[in-house]
Design a protein around this motif. Structure first.
Motif, short mmCIF file in Angstrom:
data_model
loop_
_atom_site.label_atom_id
_atom_site.label_comp_id
_atom_site.label_asym_id
_atom_site.label_seq_id
_atom_site.Cartn_x
_atom_site.Cartn_y
_atom_site.Cartn_z
N ASP A 1 20.36 0.58 22.23
CA ASP A 1 21.30 0.18 21.15
C ASP A 1 20.95 0.98 19.90
N TYR A 2 21.79 1.95 19.55
CA TYR A 2 21.44 2.87 18.47
C TYR A 2 21.75 2.31 17.09
N GLU A 3 22.51 1.21 17.00
CA GLU A 3 22.66 0.52 15.71
C GLU A 3 21.32 -0.14 15.34
N ASN A 4 20.63 -0.67 16.33
CA ASN A 4 19.29 -1.22 16.10
C ASN A 4 18.35 -0.11 15.63
N LEU A 5 18.49 1.07 16.21
CA LEU A 5 17.67 2.21 15.81
C LEU A 5 17.93 2.57 14.36
N ARG A 6 19.19 2.58 13.95
CA ARG A 6 19.53 2.88 12.55
C ARG A 6 18.90 1.86 11.61
N ASN A 7 18.94 0.61 11.99
CA ASN A 7 18.32 -0.45 11.19
C ASN A 7 16.84 -0.18 11.03
N LEU A 8 16.18 0.18 12.11
CA LEU A 8 14.74 0.44 12.07
C LEU A 8 14.43 1.67 11.21
N MET A 9 15.20 2.73 11.37
CA MET A 9 14.94 3.97 10.63
C MET A 9 15.24 3.84 9.15
N SER A 10 16.03 2.85 8.76
CA SER A 10 16.33 2.65 7.34
C SER A 10 15.09 2.28 6.54
N SER A 11 14.02 1.88 7.22
CA SER A 11 12.78 1.52 6.54
C SER A 11 11.96 2.74 6.14
N GLY A 12 12.32 3.93 6.63
CA GLY A 12 11.68 5.17 6.21
C GLY A 12 10.27 5.39 6.70
N PRO A 13 10.00 5.32 8.00
CA PRO A 13 8.65 5.61 8.52
C PRO A 13 8.30 7.07 8.36
N ASP A 14 7.00 7.38 8.37
CA ASP A 14 6.55 8.77 8.24
C ASP A 14 6.60 9.50 9.57
N VAL B 1 0.86 -1.20 0.00
CA VAL B 1 0.00 0.00 0.00
C VAL B 1 0.89 1.24 0.00
N PRO B 2 1.41 1.64 -1.16
CA PRO B 2 2.39 2.73 -1.22
C PRO B 2 1.89 4.05 -0.63
N GLY B 3 0.60 4.30 -0.68
CA GLY B 3 0.08 5.58 -0.20
C GLY B 3 -0.23 5.63 1.27
N CYS B 4 -0.22 4.48 1.95
CA CYS B 4 -0.54 4.46 3.38
C CYS B 4 0.61 5.06 4.16
N THR B 5 0.32 6.01 5.02
CA THR B 5 1.36 6.60 5.85
C THR B 5 1.57 5.72 7.09
N ILE B 6 2.81 5.66 7.56
CA ILE B 6 3.19 4.71 8.59
C ILE B 6 3.88 5.40 9.76
N GLU B 7 3.36 5.13 10.95
CA GLU B 7 3.99 5.60 12.19
C GLU B 7 4.52 4.40 12.93
N ILE B 8 5.73 4.49 13.46
CA ILE B 8 6.28 3.39 14.25
C ILE B 8 6.41 3.82 15.70
N LEU B 9 6.16 2.86 16.59
CA LEU B 9 6.19 3.12 18.04
C LEU B 9 6.95 1.98 18.71
N PRO B 10 8.29 2.03 18.67
CA PRO B 10 9.09 0.96 19.26
C PRO B 10 9.42 1.19 20.74
N SER B 11 10.00 0.17 21.36
CA SER B 11 10.54 0.33 22.71
C SER B 11 11.86 1.10 22.61
#
Length: 327
Positions: free
Chosen positions: A161-174, A146-156
């Motif tokens: 561990d900020y390398e894990n954060l970089r991995n997560l942010m590489s997915s490009g959430p809105d 669904v290319p047009g659906c906007t996505i918010e992420i809410l992780p712990s």
């Protein structure tokens, strides 16, 4: 002697009843179990998916599912490795990772016709990457389906561990959302294993990695905090470049959880929202029933909103049917 025991027991029960503050009228919600709501609930069960809307007993579930076409998926299982004293999600030893979960979430978003989706997760302190890999793949799967659906992420906080954060942010959430939940003083009593400063640092790091991605955080009130402490929390969030804030009333999910110290009046929430906006937040939702994902579809950046509108207009033209792509 027996009579004295009974009398003492009755007095204890009366005292316990007085401890619980009666809920005010403004906390009553209208239940709207229409066809759209029941269809979504059925789909969730068929796909073997969890939603924080249900697990956390959100009071806005009917409005979001039935009217706003938004939902909050909870991935990485339904068992959390932490035992926060405000949260109704089950705690224990989590199940093995379900690597097919990202695709099932994406397929459900497509079937449901969602225009905005929030992806959250239980804390998975048992995993080396805290679940960041599955989290990121879920975002990518939704983007593909669904290319047009906007996505918010809410992780712990992913254990800091900020390398894990970089991995997560590489997915490009809105939108990136991480909740501080309460004021600094109450954090040790309210949150398990999390710290106030680590949450703030996580939010700051997101802005370093993706400066244009809106960041968001939320607090609950009614746990014994003072107004001055709430305002200090606002200042702390702004000092870490957080763009969006939500403020809601804490509601005790079960008798095992922290008790409500007091209920805030809607006028007090209106005042807190006004204060937050003067602090420089781009958006603030504040009210008795406001939760972290409340009206989340309105909080995306202009670029994300335009992408959603463009996609939904294309769907409307393709299918030759009326589609609500408002936000």
């Amino acid at each position: 002697m027996e009579l004295q025991k009974k009398k003492a027991g009755a007095e204890i029960m009366a005292f316990k009843k007085e401890e619980y503050i009666r809920k005010p009228e403004w906390l009553k919600t209208k239940i709207n179990t229409n066809e759209a709501y029941t269809d979504l609930k059925k789909l969730m069960r068929e796909k073997g998916l969890n939603t924080v809307c249900e697990e956390a007993r959100c009071p806005n579930i009917h409005e979001c599912w039935s009217e706003r076409k938004t939902a909050t998926f909870m991935i990485l299982g339904s068992i959390c490795t932490r035992a926060c004293r405000f949260c109704a999600v089950n705690t224990g030893l989590p199940n093995e990772l379900d690597l097919n979960e990202p695709m099932r979430v994406a397929e459900s978003v497509k079937i449901m016709g969602l225009k905005h989706v929030v992806v959250t997760a239980v804390a998975r302190d048992d995993l080396n990457d805290a679940g960041a890999g599955v989290f990121a793949e879920t975002v990518r799967a939704i983007r593909r389906e669904v290319p047009g659906c906007t996505i918010e992420i809410l992780p712990s906080d992913m254990k800091g561990d900020y390398e894990n954060l970089r991995n997560l942010m590489s997915s490009g959430p809105d939108i990136f959302n991480h909740n501080i939940e309460t004021v600094r003083r109450l954090t040790p009593r309210v949150r398990a294993k999390a710290t106030y400063d680590r949450s703030l640092e996580l939010l700051r790091r997101v802005k370093e990695i993706a400066p244009d991605t809106p960041t968001k955080s939320s607090i609950m009130v009614g746990l014994g905090e003072t107004k001055e402490e709430i305002i200090q929390a606002m200042d702390d969030l702004r000092a870490h470049n957080v763009d969006i804030m939500t403020i809601g009333q804490y509601l005790q999910p079960t008798k095992k959880h922290l008790m409500v110290e007091r209920y805030y009046h809607p006028d007090e929430f209106a005042e807190l929202k006004e204060i937050a906006m003067t602090k420089g937040f781009s958006h603030c939702e504040a009210g008795p029933l406001v939760r972290s994902s409340y009206h989340a579809d309105e909080q995306v950046s202009n670029a994300s909103a335009q992408r959603r509108i463009k996609y939904m207009q294309g769907v409307e033209k393709q299918d030759n049917k009326e589609v609500d792509f408002s936000f």
